[in-house]
Design a protein around this motif. Sequence first.
Motif, short mmCIF file in Angstrom:
data_model
loop_
_atom_site.label_atom_id
_atom_site.label_comp_id
_atom_site.label_asym_id
_atom_site.label_seq_id
_atom_site.Cartn_x
_atom_site.Cartn_y
_atom_site.Cartn_z
N SER A 198 0.83 -1.19 0.00
CA SER A 198 0.00 0.00 0.00
C SER A 198 0.88 1.25 0.00
N LYS A 199 2.06 1.12 0.57
CA LYS A 199 2.98 2.25 0.54
C LYS A 199 3.39 2.57 -0.90
N ARG A 200 3.63 1.46 -1.66
CA ARG A 200 4.00 1.67 -3.06
C ARG A 200 2.82 2.24 -3.85
N ASP A 201 1.63 1.76 -3.53
CA ASP A 201 0.44 2.31 -4.19
C ASP A 201 0.33 3.80 -3.96
N GLN A 202 0.58 4.17 -2.69
CA GLN A 202 0.51 5.59 -2.35
C GLN A 202 1.52 6.39 -3.14
N GLN A 203 2.74 5.81 -3.24
CA GLN A 203 3.80 6.49 -3.97
C GLN A 203 3.41 6.66 -5.44
#
Lengths: 362, 299
Positions: free
Chosen positions: A7-12
């Motif tokens: 989800s962190k990568r999605d946010q990025q």
Amino acid sequence: MKKIRKSKRDQQESFFGWLMCSPVLLLLLVFVILPLVLGSYWSMTNKRLISPLPTEYVGLDNYKRVLSLKVILIQPQLDAAGQFETNETGQVLYPRVRDVIRSNSEYHSFRPYKEFDIFGHHYGLIAKDPEFYTSLVNTTLYVVIIVPLILVISLLLAVLVNQKIFGISFFRTVYFIPSITMISVTSVVWIFLFNPSVGLINLILRTVSFGYLGSSQWLQSTDTALFSIILYTIWQASGLFMVIFLGGLQDILQDIYEAAQIDGANPFQTLIHITIPKLRNTIIYVVITSSILGFRLFTQVDVMTKGGPQNSTLTLILHIVNEGFRNQKIGYASAISIVFFLFVLALTFIQRSLMKSESEME
Amino acid sequence: MQKTVFFFSKDINRVARIKKTIWLILDYLVLLLMASFFLFPFWVMVVSSFKPEKALFDDLKSILWAFLLRHFTLDNYLYVFNRVPFLTYLKNTLVIVILTIFLGLFFNSMIAYSLARLRWKGKKLIIGSIIALIIVPFETIAIPLLVIVNKLPWFNGSMSWLDSLHVQIIPFMADAFTIFLFYQAFIQIPKEFNEAAIIDGANPWDIYSRIIVPLARSTFVAVAIIQLIFLWSAYLWPLMATRTEPYRPLTLGVTYLYHMDIHWGPIFAFATLSNLPSVLLFIIFQKGFLRSLASGGVK
């Protein structure tokens, strides 16, 4: 753990996605969408560029003015005895359309556009903006003539320069060069070439035909002005479409041609039976692009004739520029712009559907 | 069957060879005829630009002398440099075209990358809108755009963008068709290329600048060339958005010269000079130019 990282990568990605889009989105919003929206709104007002009076909402009045067209039957002129008046050669005389309009309050704000005879009656076509219909007819005529010409000439050029023979890259260069010159600059050069008395085109024609040809008035006559613009545009734009065809030709596999050669096909047969069917998509693309470019005709006309003589080369865009920029009628010009846009839109959809049905047939 | 005949009969072989030669001669005749049609305006333009005004018109009485040069002068070129702000026009055209192309390549490829390779909410809507915008011809929005830029402030305190260079650059940087070309190119690059980079901790900007841009070099060239052809000839917008000569490009300069007082010698000198940059550029990079146009335009 894994879930959190994802989800962190999605946010990025989401952050960068919006960030990298934002400059263009902002530019499109201010310089394309805003003018479209405001133009549609202004087309329903009487807005002018500089005016002491406030802008008023006028509904569809501008569109009515653009499109209004009426056919009126014109009665022959009667002489004192109540007979049809005729001239020396026995032709029936009709009153001027202008006078008919003036005598009837129903035709208030209409102006004469054209006159014609059909089934022994004399009719007048009257419009609130006859220049719009003149420009529409001119532009359509231009497109209808130039699209097939460009298609045939640029395809011929592409087939010619696709051969592997000595000196071919020289010819390719020569055919393409007019496409990368400035249209307004070469238009001025062609004004010189088109000059009826000292121009080179008439000089060449006179020499080649031993004086039989070469007396044409070119840009200075209502009969030939539009044709002259077409001739110039063919010179200017064929090379660009030649290159597009060249791309299509180079995708055709060589063994088909070798097979045809073994079977004894001559170059014309090869062109008709192999090249053209294989190029179907490129041909459709060229037809779409050249007709849209044709509807947008402006630069060469503005430089060479300014729409004249007697509006015989007035185009839709020239009419928009004359009304909106030169006469500063923003509201009215916006309405013509929208009508122009709808024409281009309709054209695109017709051609897209043609493209679809043809590819389904295969 | 036919093959055996072809190989064993000498007569048929000879006939075929003669036929081929005739086709070749016809071929070159058509090529030369076409070449003379496309070339003669340039020939006349260049030759006449070196003729004195009087000789220019005297030579037009004979078809031979019209194409040849017997009185040489540089006066026309001196006239262009001294009496007309030619260098200003040239500088303006170069600044406008170069800045619009380079900033356009950067911004349009960036949004195309974001739309083609990143996952985020709402991008489908944006892709659809951009494809719809391709159909809108510039002429539709030209008049309202003129009203809008007339009311925009600029850094130097001016309250209107009219009569400036940036009014000819900024509105043309974002281009829907260019975005579409980049989008199509980027979507074809295999996903594996950035997966390794993601594991190494690269962010989307790194992937864009280090992987995608170098891989799509040919698309950048094609887009630049298509843009160059249209921007180089831009006429309608400069005509509406500029009022004084210091901000006008070459395309308007020539009409200034034409309407000032018709002297054909200087007009031909002006035309020769202003066509020189693009023609030279094309001749030098001919092969790459044609290849990228042919592949970029259609697909």
